[in-house]
Enzyme design. Sequence first.
Site, PDB file in Angstrom:
ATOM      1  N   GLU A  21       4.603 -13.224 -11.392  1.00 21.41           N
ATOM      2  CA  GLU A  21       3.916 -14.276 -10.655  1.00 21.41           C
ATOM      3  C   GLU A  21       4.692 -14.682  -9.402  1.00 21.41           C
ATOM      4  O   GLU A  21       4.100 -14.947  -8.350  1.00 21.41           O
ATOM      5  CB  GLU A  21       3.714 -15.521 -11.544  1.00 21.41           C
ATOM      6  CG  GLU A  21       2.736 -15.340 -12.693  1.00 21.41           C
ATOM      7  CD  GLU A  21       3.371 -14.714 -13.947  1.00 21.41           C
ATOM      8  OE1 GLU A  21       4.527 -14.225 -13.886  1.00 21.41           O
ATOM      9  OE2 GLU A  21       2.684 -14.698 -14.984  1.00 21.41           O
ATOM     10  N   LYS A 122      25.107  -4.523  -4.253  1.00 21.10           N
ATOM     11  CA  LYS A 122      25.016  -4.505  -5.708  1.00 21.10           C
ATOM     12  C   LYS A 122      25.714  -5.678  -6.357  1.00 21.10           C
ATOM     13  O   LYS A 122      26.823  -6.041  -5.978  1.00 21.10           O
ATOM     14  CB  LYS A 122      25.697  -3.254  -6.251  1.00 21.10           C
ATOM     15  CG  LYS A 122      24.979  -2.031  -5.924  1.00 21.10           C
ATOM     16  CD  LYS A 122      24.548  -1.282  -7.155  1.00 21.10           C
ATOM     17  CE  LYS A 122      23.373  -0.434  -6.802  1.00 21.10           C
ATOM     18  NZ  LYS A 122      22.139  -0.935  -7.314  1.00 21.10           N
ATOM     19  N   ARG A 531      11.399  -7.702  -5.025  1.00 16.93           N
ATOM     20  CA  ARG A 531      11.291  -6.323  -5.500  1.00 16.93           C
ATOM     21  C   ARG A 531      11.693  -6.195  -6.969  1.00 16.93           C
ATOM     22  O   ARG A 531      12.741  -6.710  -7.375  1.00 16.93           O
ATOM     23  CB  ARG A 531      12.189  -5.394  -4.676  1.00 16.93           C
ATOM     24  CG  ARG A 531      11.711  -5.158  -3.274  1.00 16.93           C
ATOM     25  CD  ARG A 531      10.353  -4.465  -3.273  1.00 16.93           C
ATOM     26  NE  ARG A 531       9.996  -4.106  -1.917  1.00 16.93           N
ATOM     27  CZ  ARG A 531      10.223  -2.914  -1.385  1.00 16.93           C
ATOM     28  NH1 ARG A 531      10.798  -1.967  -2.093  1.00 16.93           N
ATOM     29  NH2 ARG A 531       9.879  -2.669  -0.143  1.00 16.93           N
ATOM     30  N   CYS A 532      10.875  -5.504  -7.721  1.00 17.10           N
ATOM     31  CA  CYS A 532      11.153  -5.306  -9.137  1.00 17.10           C
ATOM     32  C   CYS A 532      11.129  -3.824  -9.458  1.00 17.10           C
ATOM     33  O   CYS A 532      10.491  -3.045  -8.761  1.00 17.10           O
ATOM     34  CB  CYS A 532      10.087  -5.979  -9.992  1.00 17.10           C
ATOM     35  SG  CYS A 532       9.938  -7.723  -9.665  1.00 17.10           S
ATOM     36  N   CYS A 659      23.110   7.038  -1.604  1.00 16.84           N
ATOM     37  CA  CYS A 659      22.831   5.904  -0.716  1.00 16.84           C
ATOM     38  C   CYS A 659      23.168   4.598  -1.421  1.00 16.84           C
ATOM     39  O   CYS A 659      23.746   4.619  -2.506  1.00 16.84           O
ATOM     40  CB  CYS A 659      21.380   5.921  -0.259  1.00 16.84           C
ATOM     41  SG  CYS A 659      20.183   5.913  -1.588  1.00 16.84           S
ATOM     42  N   HIS A 710      15.444   1.597   6.286  1.00 22.63           N
ATOM     43  CA  HIS A 710      15.201   0.336   5.582  1.00 22.63           C
ATOM     44  C   HIS A 710      14.444  -0.677   6.419  1.00 22.63           C
ATOM     45  O   HIS A 710      14.183  -1.783   5.972  1.00 22.63           O
ATOM     46  CB  HIS A 710      16.528  -0.257   5.089  1.00 22.63           C
ATOM     47  CG  HIS A 710      17.231   0.661   4.149  1.00 22.63           C
ATOM     48  ND1 HIS A 710      18.110   1.635   4.603  1.00 22.63           N
ATOM     49  CD2 HIS A 710      17.154   0.817   2.815  1.00 22.63           C
ATOM     50  CE1 HIS A 710      18.550   2.316   3.552  1.00 22.63           C
ATOM     51  NE2 HIS A 710      17.982   1.843   2.475  1.00 22.63           N
TER      52      HIS A 710
HETATM   53  N1  GLN Z   1      14.380  11.905  -2.937  1.00 22.85           N
HETATM   54  C1  GLN Z   1      14.236  10.492  -3.024  1.00 22.85           C
HETATM   55  C2  GLN Z   1      13.287   9.993  -1.945  1.00 22.85           C
HETATM   56  O1  GLN Z   1      13.315  10.533  -0.888  1.00 22.85           O
HETATM   57  C3  GLN Z   1      15.560   9.781  -2.875  1.00 22.85           C
HETATM   58  C4  GLN Z   1      15.408   8.284  -2.948  1.00 22.85           C
HETATM   59  C5  GLN Z   1      16.719   7.533  -3.024  1.00 22.85           C
HETATM   60  O2  GLN Z   1      17.746   8.003  -2.673  1.00 22.85           O
HETATM   61  N2  GLN Z   1      16.669   6.296  -3.438  1.00 22.85           N
HETATM   62  O3  GLN Z   1      12.530   9.083  -2.141  1.00 22.85           O
HETATM   63 ZN    ZN Z   2      18.569   7.310  -0.762  1.00 25.07          ZN
END
Ligand code: GLN
Ligand code: ZN
Length: 775
Positions: A21, A122, A531-532, A659, A710
Amino acid sequence: MTTAFPTATIVGYPRIGPRRELKKAIESFWADKSLAADLETTANGLRLATYRRLAKLGLDAGNSSIPASFSLYDQVLDTAVAFGAVSDRFKDLYDGDGQLGLDAYFTLARGDKERQPLEMTKWFDTNYHYLVPEIGPETAFSLANDWILRDVAEAAEAGFAVRPMLIGPVTFLLLSKAADEAPAGFNPLSRLDDLLPLYVELLAKLSAAGVEWVQLEEPSLVADQALPEAEITAAVQRAYRVLATEAAERPALLVTTQYGSLGSLLPVLAATDIDALHIDAFKGAVPAAADLAGLGNTTLVAGVVDGHNIWKADLAASASTIAALEKAVSTLAVSTSTSLQHVPHNVEDEQQLDAQLRSWLAFADQKVLEVVTLSKLIGNPGAIDAEIEAASAVLASRETGAGVKRAEVRDRAAALTPSDFTRGDYATRLAAQDEALGLPALPTTTIGSFPQTSEVRSARARANKGDLTAEQYGQLMKDEIKRVIDLQEELGFDVLVHGEPERNDMVQYFAENLDGFDVTVHGWVQSYGSRCTRPSILWGDVSRPAPITVPWAEYAQSLTAKPVKGMLTGPVTILAWSFVRDDQPLGETANQVALALRDEVTDLEAAGIKVIQVDEPALRELLPLRNADQASYLEWSVNSFKLSTASAAPATQVHTHLCYSEFGAIIEAIDGLDADVTSIEAARSRMEVVHDLEDHGFKRGVGPGVYDIHSPRVPGQPEVSELLEKAVQHVPARQLWVNPDCGLKTRGYAETEESLRNLVNAAVAVRAQLETTVS
Ligand code: GLN
Ligand code: ZN
């Protein structure tokens, strides 16, 4: 005289709501589809529903047993705005009354046209991400947001005496980073003495508002820090002398230390005048009586119920921990080890799960009941014998449950020898791959996913509902794959991808296709902000009943003469983003997953796929918080990756992708993966990672990301060229690949196409420059 701490509590409860929600309300507010008042109504409703739910499950409504752990976006951000801990670039966000309100709050979280948001990173060893406060030498702390007082009043009006929470001062500063305006070497912890008076002031206000207990979270104290231990110890002593000993008007203080053991800081905290100390007695070791001796009348709050995973508790084990601790301290209470924000709400919402599996699980609500049950043991050792027996029966049924331990999986793992984990030497592989692939210098590729359009999403939803046949769905996915291949051909990429349209999520997709896993319907947990993710449940021995990705890869390869990458998610990432069985070492489970992936690698090769990427974005995430535990983690995690890929022929080019973090600390492990090509997120940090690669002497292919995916921003060709030129200065050009930071799944097609065009053109331009320099 403080009121006694309740015998049963939890560190925190999920905030997103049983049906997400909060996510929906926040996203609708951001999209201007609703007003701040609507968001407030939803948030207020969720807070009160949580209190009522927790009271119904057995936490006491009237004695601070219920934590006020709600947050609109992030608890670290909440503490930052409470104390006006914002750097110069956000100074204009204060309103006329010197307050940081709702709009300011979301600007810090999400940025605006002119500025980047706070960095996100994180939260300990979880898949939750917090916002990193920025603090400089001049940051003027002030009480800039009073939501914490509002929440207390709102709860009181509804009849609940809740326990408000803040990030504790030492952890808050350790989690912060130096603001842009700070001089080199500035350390936020140096501002402790300026920040403490604000905590004192807020504690006085909370006390005046009738609050009896406040929770100060200090989880950074269980993680090894870059700063010398003596400095941390001094900061803890100083902070809690000011807050506990010297503060005149204050509620009683509970300090929580979740996610691990306090180690040498336990006696330090025990010796302060705080009123209750929470320890993680699930993940952390049960402390020795000597280390608890300093507690005196301070209540020890034993976090015995795991807040981070979803298995029913071993009540017999918890009971013996409780019995041991009861002997060592004067007052004991029972709690979860961590906030329950890491687990879904309620197992009862998952009626579609196999009844046996469901009988093994405890989500947030079930864990509250476990805490309440265990708290009956205090002063009353025989109180829950029947419950302990029932819990032991659950554990026994897990041990013998169908699919939990399968001979064929175990025999295969037992027969592994060191050679199953290693490929041939790199020089041979490189020569074979050069011949097989014939790629130019600075080859271009992407990380795997292409934008997931609403058509793709809706096709999946309709297929799940049964409104599309498998055939119709397959055709729609093939259409999308063709479009993605054609686009890459047109843009001039060297190594293509199929775009991953068939995957809802890079882990869940594999979980749905491997034995030993199940997935939930409502099991969402917060990853960050709105985000979930919905972690899969890895409950049994893992194997691959049939090829998973092969038909898609084969189809994509049939459309082009260029190599198409096969795309797999690596064993560590599959573990990190699932709820994983806790009845055997993680390394064993990782090897089972690795063997299933190894079968897929073999089948991809047989289908003519020459490049195979095994993503490990979560390699860094599971890195233990204590330095002493890191080597053994890196050993099993790197080995499981190698096991999944080592069967590949020398001519098959194995890629990996990383990443979401800084990699300097684990560069050696990344090298240890022995992938032929490694792509790494790097654009946001302006290629910082190339220095680590250079220092380490990285010898194989590497693609530091040159396009930050991003945000919707399109990087211009000169910007990409500049990043590549920088990379070439530190990494030999013949090792260098050109690629974005990560997958393009969350982006739109328009900006993606433009960005990728700039990326390819930049690669071509820099390639030409290189050729003129050599010739
Ligand atoms: N191969 C995945 C993508 O391109 C890698 C995603 C990720 O590193 N979080 O969506
Ligand atoms: Zn990635």
